[in-house]
Write a protein that holds these residues in place. Structure first.
Motif, PDB file in Angstrom:
ATOM      1  N   GLN A  98      87.934  75.938  89.091  1.00 52.60           N
ATOM      2  CA  GLN A  98      88.971  76.784  89.753  1.00 52.60           C
ATOM      3  C   GLN A  98      88.761  77.018  91.211  1.00 52.60           C
ATOM      4  N   LEU A 101      89.834  73.493  92.577  1.00 51.94           N
ATOM      5  CA  LEU A 101      91.178  73.380  92.754  1.00 51.94           C
ATOM      6  C   LEU A 101      91.916  74.274  93.895  1.00 51.94           C
ATOM      7  N   ASP A 102      91.375  75.574  93.972  1.00 46.90           N
ATOM      8  CA  ASP A 102      92.084  76.523  94.787  1.00 46.90           C
ATOM      9  C   ASP A 102      91.848  76.058  96.179  1.00 46.90           C
ATOM     10  N   THR A 105      94.580  73.101  96.633  1.00 47.92           N
ATOM     11  CA  THR A 105      95.920  73.206  96.154  1.00 47.92           C
ATOM     12  C   THR A 105      96.404  74.504  96.881  1.00 47.92           C
ATOM     13  N   HIS A 106      95.525  75.669  97.423  1.00 44.74           N
ATOM     14  CA  HIS A 106      95.923  76.496  98.396  1.00 44.74           C
ATOM     15  C   HIS A 106      95.852  76.387  99.534  1.00 44.74           C
ATOM     16  N   ALA A 142      97.597  70.794  87.943  1.00 45.63           N
ATOM     17  CA  ALA A 142      97.462  71.471  89.032  1.00 45.63           C
ATOM     18  C   ALA A 142      98.041  70.687  90.202  1.00 45.63           C
ATOM     19  N   ASN A 146     101.504  75.349  91.678  1.00 42.99           N
ATOM     20  CA  ASN A 146     101.472  75.238  90.249  1.00 42.99           C
ATOM     21  C   ASN A 146      99.925  75.107  89.941  1.00 42.99           C
ATOM     22  N   PRO A 147      99.220  76.355  89.704  1.00 42.04           N
ATOM     23  CA  PRO A 147      97.635  76.329  89.506  1.00 42.04           C
ATOM     24  C   PRO A 147      97.445  75.789  87.976  1.00 42.04           C
ATOM     25  N   TYR A 148      96.290  75.549  87.732  1.00 45.16           N
ATOM     26  CA  TYR A 148      95.495  75.552  86.310  1.00 45.16           C
ATOM     27  C   TYR A 148      95.493  76.839  85.699  1.00 45.16           C
ATOM     28  N   LEU A 159      95.344  86.063  87.432  1.00 44.35           N
ATOM     29  CA  LEU A 159      95.314  84.812  88.308  1.00 44.35           C
ATOM     30  C   LEU A 159      96.275  84.997  89.354  1.00 44.35           C
ATOM     31  N   PHE A 161      98.498  83.621  91.441  1.00 39.90           N
ATOM     32  CA  PHE A 161      99.739  82.620  91.392  1.00 39.90           C
ATOM     33  C   PHE A 161     100.318  82.534  92.668  1.00 39.90           C
ATOM     34  N   LYS A 363     105.059  82.444  87.385  1.00 42.01           N
ATOM     35  CA  LYS A 363     103.928  82.943  86.808  1.00 42.01           C
ATOM     36  C   LYS A 363     104.074  83.032  85.376  1.00 42.01           C
TER      37      LYS A 363
END
Length: 639
Positions: A98, A101-102, A105-106, A142, A146-148, A159, A161, A363
């Motif tokens: 996580q 990915l964050d 993607t963030h 992800a 659009n998170p995992y 989470l 979102f 979400k």
């Protein structure tokens, strides 16, 4: 575009004869012998534009081209260092998924990372025989906005979102510029035409998008000839896109954009997108980009934010985004009048009002669609629909709800009348109330025994107890309670026997019951020299001491010279873990089943969540202006 030396070395070992970029002549590169990579190749053929992360034990692994991307943009290290005889491989521990990915993607710290999509492949968990082939499945995707969410149903935290990001398509016709925005997560789209070039550039700068597609109509000049290097009449759009990643597309500006979106995200061809476009007639024109910047609607260095003075200081998140959207996209005069009328009503409210639970519609849709809504999110959904019911049943708030229906229709594109909304909220609230334990652990206490550390039972049972009502899991609750008692009896019996044996040798024994959180096990901790000395002397308790054997981890390796267990304790511990796993699986099954039931009410829930956000935004605006001395019934102070 890869610049890191380690990535450059990996790229030299790529072979472009297959989608993974694997050289079959290198070590571990055979697609016939390596079943994992053959599976990855099959998944890659379905999602060719996404980075594949495959679960391998306690790690997520990427190979070939995807490994290069992982090293370059996720900060991962190549497996095996920079050896040149094996295929490129990279990865990271499962617990870091996580965060990895964050980070990408963030933060979106580069054009490439902002466009990266991830496809995560999980192993089927459960008991398996040695040497058996592990089955894998795509557990989710992800990308920015659009998170995992896989596995969220089983956790006890929220989470974060992000605001969803759209796919943007821009085209041009005799009527002017047209911008189409598709939200994959919501399966919706909106379309605005008759725009000037400056208006299109303003839209691009003020919206968060994942991919940009430019239609070939932009490259055609007034003479009908095509020149993709000189699109845009005044050069504004060309200059704006010069620093952005985009792709060209042809055909129908809307339907062919849908094709691109489905290809981009691996969606089925029969997926439909709902039109949420609101007519642009009879409304004020948006301000210019320069004006938005100067008044502080768009964040600009040196210019105070207008949004910060429009709402109460503690009002953040979704309500702020709603007000920002109103400023960027002025509503029709009819809707503007309803907003003003609602604000007047809110300013005169004297009764108690709800807390206004704000939950992102995206979400809600994502979690219910993937059946990953945990008990926390389901309680929030219940709070949302209950707040709608509270306002409807409170005479002083009824008229406010009626005004808000029209505002919510504009924001969501869903035409739902008040009667249908109330009926749907009652059904959704009832379904959640039937399953979810709203009073926490009052009827499901975590096991507790004097001989075993409380942390053990807390870690094992807090993962599922108190989430659904006991009536739905009575049988597995009973099984866990009985297994916990049996474990306590086994530990107590062995502990007493060991202490008895040691007392024959030493006056002050130092035996303790030890909980190993990493291995989820309860062992006996005995000083090693005492254990050996007791056996060598032949004490009266030797027969009890001989029951002990060294404790081992999940892979059968000895964990130390002072940690011991017995066959009886191991059997009791195994039965407890089995009962606990069945109970947790039952709880997750109930939660996922509830998400599936609520999918049929998704429009009602989305409408309700948006209505609550709008209400909170307007109420925060009214209260902030009242504190500043503004009033609907008096002149502005000093005017």
């Amino acid at each position: 575009m890869c610049k890191k030396p380690s990535t450059v070395h990996l790229i030299e070992r790529l072979d472009y004869s297959n989608l993974l970029g694997m050289d079959c002549n290198l070590k571990n590169g055979s697609l016939k012998e390596e079943i994992l990579y053959l599976e990855m190749l099959q998944f890659k053929s379905k999602f060719p534009r996404q980075i594949l992360l495959g679960r391998v034990g306690d790690f997520y692994e990427a190979v070939g081209i995807d490994a290069c991307i992982l090293v370059e943009y996720a900060g991962s290290n190549p497996f095996g260092g920079l050896r040149t005889d094996s295929i490129p491989r990279a990865g990271f521990p499962v617990v870091n998924l996580q965060q990895t990915l964050d980070d990408l993607t963030h933060n979106s710290y580069s054009v490439v990372s902002a466009a990266i999509q991830w496809c995560i492949v999980e192993e089927v968990q459960g008991p398996a025989q040695a040497q058996s082939t592990k089955r894998r499945f795509v557990s989710g995707h992800a990308h920015p906005g659009n998170p995992y969410v896989y596995g969220l149903v089983g956790v006890d935290h929220d989470l974060d979102f992000p605001e969803p990001m759209s796919v943007v398509g821009i085209s041009h016709s005799a009527r002017g510029y047209c911008i189409n925005m598709v939200l994959e997560i919501m399966k919706t789209y909106s379309s605005e035409d008759c725009l000037t070039e400056e208006a299109v550039v303003t839209k691009l700068r003020t919206c968060r998008y994942h991919h940009l597609f430019l239609h070939t109509s932009l490259s055609r000049n007034s003479r009908g000839t095509s020149s993709r290097g000189k699109f845009g009449e005044g050069g504004l759009l060309r200059g704006e896109c010069r620093s952005r990643h985009f792709e060209w597309f042809d055909g129908n500006p809307i339907s062919d954009l849908f094709v691109k979106v489905k290809e981009l995200y691996g969606l089925d061809h029969d997926v439909m997108f709902r039109n949420v476009t609101v007519s642009s007639g009879n409304r004020a024109q948006p301000l210019t980009l320069g004006t938005f910047t100067q008044i502080g609607v768009i964040p600009t260095d040196g210019i105070p934010s207008l949004l910060e003075v429009l709402l109460l200081p503690h009002c953040t998140g979704l309500p702020v985004l709603y007000v920002r959207d109103l400023l960027l996209n002025p509503p029709s005069y009819e809707i503007a009048s309803k907003i003003q009328a609602t604000c007047k009503l809110l300013s005169s409210v004297t009764c108690s009002i709800p807390e206004f639970t704000c939950v992102s519609s995206a979400k809600i849709v994502k979690l219910l669609e993937w059946k990953e809504a945990n008990h926390i999110e389901l309680c929030r959904i219940k709070n949302v629909v209950d707040e709608i019911l509270h306002m409807h049943r409170t005479p002083e708030l009824q008229e406010i709800v009626e005004h808000l229906i029209g505002l919510t229709w504009v924001a969501t594109g869903l035409e739902i009348d008040l009667k249908t909304l109330v009926a749907g909220c009652e059904i959704a609230s009832g379904k959640i109330d039937k399953i979810i334990s709203l009073d926490g652990n009052k009827d499901q206490k975590v096991s507790s025994f004097t001989a075993i550390p409380d942390e053990f039972f807390e870690d094992m049972e807090s993962e599922w107890k108190g989430r659904v009502k006991a009536i739905h899991i009575n049988d597995v609750l009973t099984s866990v309670d009985e297994a916990a008692k049996a474990l306590h009896l086994a530990v107590t019996e062995v502990f007493a026997a060991v202490v008895f044996g040691l007392k024959a040798f030493v006056r002050n024994h130092n035996v303790e019951i030890f909980y190993c959180r990493e291995q989820k096990a309860v062992w006996f901790k005995i000083p090693y020299h005492w254990y050996l000395s007791t056996l060598s002397i032949g004490s009266p308790g030797e027969e009890h001491i001989e029951q002990l054997k060294y404790a081992v981890d999940s892979k059968g390796r000895k964990v130390g010279d002072e940690l011991f267990t017995t066959g009886m304790v191991e059997d009791a511990l195994s039965r407890y873990h089995e009962a606990n796993a069945k109970a947790k699986a039952r709880v997750l099954e109930r939660l996922r089943g509830l998400s599936a039931e609520l999918q049929s009410h998704i429009n009602i829930i989305v409408f309700s969540s948006t209505l609550v956000v709008i209400t909170k935004a307007l109420y925060a605006h009214v209260r902030e202006k009242e504190e500043m001395g503004f009033s609907y019934n008096s002149r502005i102070p000093g005017a």
